[in-house]
Design a protein around this motif. Structure first.
Motif, PDB file in Angstrom:
ATOM      1  N   THR A   1      19.645  -1.979  12.012  1.00  0.00           N
ATOM      2  CA  THR A   1      20.199  -3.264  11.618  1.00  0.00           C
ATOM      3  C   THR A   1      21.738  -3.546  12.055  1.00  0.00           C
ATOM      4  OG1 THR A   1      18.901  -3.444   9.547  1.00  0.00           O
ATOM      5  CG2 THR A   1      20.630  -4.614   9.619  1.00  0.00           C
ATOM      6  N   TRP A   2      22.501  -2.578  12.031  1.00  0.00           N
ATOM      7  CA  TRP A   2      23.811  -2.520  12.488  1.00  0.00           C
ATOM      8  C   TRP A   2      24.005  -2.990  13.945  1.00  0.00           C
ATOM      9  CZ3 TRP A   2      28.202  -3.586  10.069  1.00  0.00           C
ATOM     10  CH2 TRP A   2      28.033  -3.085   8.395  1.00  0.00           C
TER      11      TRP A   2
ATOM     12  N   TYR B   1      10.905   1.557   2.369  1.00  0.00           N
ATOM     13  CA  TYR B   1      10.879   2.496   3.720  1.00  0.00           C
ATOM     14  C   TYR B   1       9.844   3.660   3.596  1.00  0.00           C
ATOM     15  CZ  TYR B   1      15.473   0.486   3.822  1.00  0.00           C
ATOM     16  OH  TYR B   1      16.719  -0.370   3.705  1.00  0.00           O
ATOM     17  N   ALA B   2       9.396   3.998   4.569  1.00  0.00           N
ATOM     18  CA  ALA B   2       8.339   5.311   4.615  1.00  0.00           C
ATOM     19  C   ALA B   2       8.863   6.377   4.245  1.00  0.00           C
ATOM     20  CB  ALA B   2       7.865   5.385   6.024  1.00  0.00           C
ATOM     21  N   ASP B   3      10.056   6.700   4.474  1.00  0.00           N
ATOM     22  CA  ASP B   3      10.853   7.868   3.872  1.00  0.00           C
ATOM     23  C   ASP B   3      12.308   7.924   4.171  1.00  0.00           C
ATOM     24  OD1 ASP B   3      11.116   8.490   6.819  1.00  0.00           O
ATOM     25  OD2 ASP B   3       9.009   9.515   6.741  1.00  0.00           O
ATOM     26  N   MET B   4      12.880   8.829   3.848  1.00  0.00           N
ATOM     27  CA  MET B   4      14.386   8.540   3.940  1.00  0.00           C
ATOM     28  C   MET B   4      14.888   8.777   5.570  1.00  0.00           C
ATOM     29  SD  MET B   4      15.742   8.463   1.091  1.00  0.00           S
ATOM     30  CE  MET B   4      17.479   8.929   1.252  1.00  0.00           C
ATOM     31  N   ALA B   5      14.056   9.281   6.184  1.00  0.00           N
ATOM     32  CA  ALA B   5      14.427   9.366   7.816  1.00  0.00           C
ATOM     33  C   ALA B   5      14.410   8.053   8.227  1.00  0.00           C
ATOM     34  CB  ALA B   5      13.748  10.419   8.596  1.00  0.00           C
ATOM     35  N   ALA B   6      13.267   7.298   7.847  1.00  0.00           N
ATOM     36  CA  ALA B   6      12.881   5.887   8.470  1.00  0.00           C
ATOM     37  C   ALA B   6      14.090   5.012   7.875  1.00  0.00           C
ATOM     38  CB  ALA B   6      11.689   5.472   7.889  1.00  0.00           C
ATOM     39  N   ARG B   7      14.471   5.059   6.364  1.00  0.00           N
ATOM     40  CA  ARG B   7      15.578   4.176   5.969  1.00  0.00           C
ATOM     41  C   ARG B   7      16.802   4.415   6.847  1.00  0.00           C
ATOM     42  NH1 ARG B   7      19.952   5.898   2.583  1.00  0.00           N
ATOM     43  NH2 ARG B   7      20.586   4.060   1.096  1.00  0.00           N
ATOM     44  N   GLN B   8      17.223   5.611   7.308  1.00  0.00           N
ATOM     45  CA  GLN B   8      18.354   5.846   8.094  1.00  0.00           C
ATOM     46  C   GLN B   8      18.307   5.168   9.497  1.00  0.00           C
ATOM     47  OE1 GLN B   8      21.317   7.218   7.366  1.00  0.00           O
ATOM     48  NE2 GLN B   8      22.136   7.582   9.405  1.00  0.00           N
ATOM     49  N   HIS B   9      17.057   5.225   9.966  1.00  0.00           N
ATOM     50  CA  HIS B   9      17.003   4.727  11.390  1.00  0.00           C
ATOM     51  C   HIS B   9      16.878   3.371  11.210  1.00  0.00           C
ATOM     52  CE1 HIS B   9      15.004   3.655  15.124  1.00  0.00           C
ATOM     53  NE2 HIS B   9      14.182   2.939  14.481  1.00  0.00           N
TER      54      HIS B   9
ATOM     55  N   GLU C   1       0.762  -1.277   0.018  1.00  0.00           N
ATOM     56  CA  GLU C   1      -0.003  -0.020  -0.166  1.00  0.00           C
ATOM     57  C   GLU C   1       0.926   1.120   0.086  1.00  0.00           C
ATOM     58  OE1 GLU C   1      -3.309  -0.127  -0.219  1.00  0.00           O
ATOM     59  OE2 GLU C   1      -3.465  -2.143  -0.334  1.00  0.00           O
ATOM     60  N   PRO C   2       0.389   2.341  -0.408  1.00  0.00           N
ATOM     61  CA  PRO C   2       0.977   3.552  -0.477  1.00  0.00           C
ATOM     62  C   PRO C   2       1.495   3.911   0.938  1.00  0.00           C
ATOM     63  CG  PRO C   2      -0.791   3.752  -1.943  1.00  0.00           C
ATOM     64  CD  PRO C   2      -1.039   2.527  -0.917  1.00  0.00           C
ATOM     65  N   ASN C   3       2.262   4.666   1.123  1.00  0.00           N
ATOM     66  CA  ASN C   3       3.243   5.269   0.447  1.00  0.00           C
ATOM     67  C   ASN C   3       4.765   5.012   1.084  1.00  0.00           C
ATOM     68  OD1 ASN C   3       1.670   6.889  -1.426  1.00  0.00           O
ATOM     69  ND2 ASN C   3       1.338   8.355   0.151  1.00  0.00           N
ATOM     70  N   HIS C   4       5.624   4.633   0.161  1.00  0.00           N
ATOM     71  CA  HIS C   4       6.911   4.258   0.184  1.00  0.00           C
ATOM     72  C   HIS C   4       7.916   4.713  -0.719  1.00  0.00           C
ATOM     73  CE1 HIS C   4       4.523   0.803   1.878  1.00  0.00           C
ATOM     74  NE2 HIS C   4       5.592   0.853   3.127  1.00  0.00           N
ATOM     75  N   ILE C   5       9.130   4.817  -0.261  1.00  0.00           N
ATOM     76  CA  ILE C   5      10.305   5.100  -1.131  1.00  0.00           C
ATOM     77  C   ILE C   5      11.005   3.681  -1.233  1.00  0.00           C
ATOM     78  CG2 ILE C   5      10.658   7.509  -0.470  1.00  0.00           C
ATOM     79  CD1 ILE C   5      13.205   6.699   1.220  1.00  0.00           C
ATOM     80  N   TYR C   6      11.541   3.446  -2.008  1.00  0.00           N
ATOM     81  CA  TYR C   6      12.346   2.157  -2.542  1.00  0.00           C
ATOM     82  C   TYR C   6      13.748   2.371  -2.853  1.00  0.00           C
ATOM     83  CZ  TYR C   6       7.708  -0.057  -2.815  1.00  0.00           C
ATOM     84  OH  TYR C   6       6.603  -0.351  -2.537  1.00  0.00           O
ATOM     85  N   ASP C   7      14.411   1.706  -2.189  1.00  0.00           N
ATOM     86  CA  ASP C   7      16.034   1.523  -2.271  1.00  0.00           C
ATOM     87  C   ASP C   7      16.325   0.437  -3.235  1.00  0.00           C
ATOM     88  OD1 ASP C   7      18.806   1.590  -2.388  1.00  0.00           O
ATOM     89  OD2 ASP C   7      18.701   1.679   0.058  1.00  0.00           O
ATOM     90  N   LEU C   8      17.019   0.589  -4.522  1.00  0.00           N
ATOM     91  CA  LEU C   8      17.213  -0.418  -5.264  1.00  0.00           C
ATOM     92  C   LEU C   8      18.751  -0.445  -5.105  1.00  0.00           C
ATOM     93  CD1 LEU C   8      16.759  -2.612  -7.568  1.00  0.00           C
ATOM     94  CD2 LEU C   8      16.763  -0.608  -9.340  1.00  0.00           C
TER      95      LEU C   8
END
Length: 283
Positions: free
Chosen positions: A249-250, A236-244, A179-186
């Motif tokens: 993970t680390w 990810y929900a957004d770039m901030a979520a990607r960073q978090h 479902e919307p909305n996401h950004i995708y990291d390829l």
């Protein structure tokens, strides 16, 4: 960090002894119970350990890495400057014509590149019938007038096109609608020739560290085009979520081992941030 001595061992030795020990999922209490969600991964590992020396000469690497005959295609188009809206309208029509000609074909994902190669669109197609549907698609672009006309309209708005055929890693599973909305990291990786089984072996365990936030979308390896290439798609929900999420993970014990083992297998790597088009199944 793995020692230089381990990385210098012959390929066949590195494939099937240290990795399986390092990423073993056997319980330490002697019980035979398999943790929920691990059955598919262990089934994959059992396929690469089907002979005493760890190599089953009767199976291709693709058969060991994938458990379905489904084929996917990544289409990458560099769109002419200022023509994106017109291009997407034409591509949407092209997708409808292809699906009408070959019902087994589905446009799973359609994105525009936000960070990376700008003025670029990437499309992920699923050929449910495997290479049979690939052949039917080839026939349509050669002989179906509606498909040919729609493809021509798209091409008039594109500066360059690339395409690769891929299969999905069995331990990753098939991409599912979002479902919307996401950004995708390829993430794309070009591996050293002969290292695909090593990569799959390590990531069969490594993927478990990247599922907590439901960010794992799909993992593929190439069949036609640039060989020994891997694609990972994360949402990810957004770039901030990607960073978090990446920082989280680390913090997980064991993730650093996955990175330490797989980095030496890579010749080239790239990341692109994508935003989905309105007609994309992956939103």
């Amino acid at each position: 960090m793995l020692s230089r001595m381990v990385l210098a061992r012959p390929l066949a030795t590195r494939l099937y002894t240290p990795i399986v020990q390092q990423f073993s999922t056997k319980p330490t209490d002697g019980k035979d119970a398999t943790p929920e969600g691990e059955e598919k991964k262990q089934g994959w590992i059992s396929r690469i350990l089907s002979t005493p020396d760890g190599v089953d000469n009767k199976q291709s690497h693709s058969s060991m890495l994938a458990d379905t005959e489904v084929i996917y295609e990544f289409q990458t188009h560099d769109v002419k400057g200022g023509e994106r809206d017109a291009y997407l309208q034409k591509y949407r029509n092209y997708a409808k014509e292809v699906n009408a000609a070959v019902p087994g074909n589905e446009l799973v994902g359609s994105w525009n590149v936000l960070f990376g190669n700008q003025d670029q669109s990437i499309h992920l197609w699923r050929y449910a019938g495997g290479y049979g549907d690939v052949d039917r698609y080839i026939d349509s672009i050669l002989h179906n007038n509606s498909v040919r006309a729609a493809e021509k309209e798209v091409n008039e708005l594109v500066r360059r096109r690339r395409s690769v055929l891929v299969r999905s890693f069995s331990y990753w599973g098939e991409p599912k609608p979002r479902e919307p909305n996401h950004i995708y990291d390829l993430r794309s990786y070009v591996l050293k020739p002969g290292s695909m089984i090593e990569w799959g072996n390590a990531w069969a365990k490594g993927i478990s560290y990247r599922k907590e936030h439901n960010q794992n979308v799909a993992g593929f390896f190439t069949q036609v085009g640039q060989l020994y290439m891997v694609f990972h798609i994360w949402a990810y929900a957004d770039m901030a979520a990607r960073q978090h999420i990446r920082q989280d993970t680390w913090s997980k014990p064991g993730w650093d081992n996955t990175v330490a083992y797989t980095v030496p297998l890579i010749k080239k790597m790239k990341s692109k941030i994508l935003i989905p088009n309105e007609f994309s199944t992956l939103r």
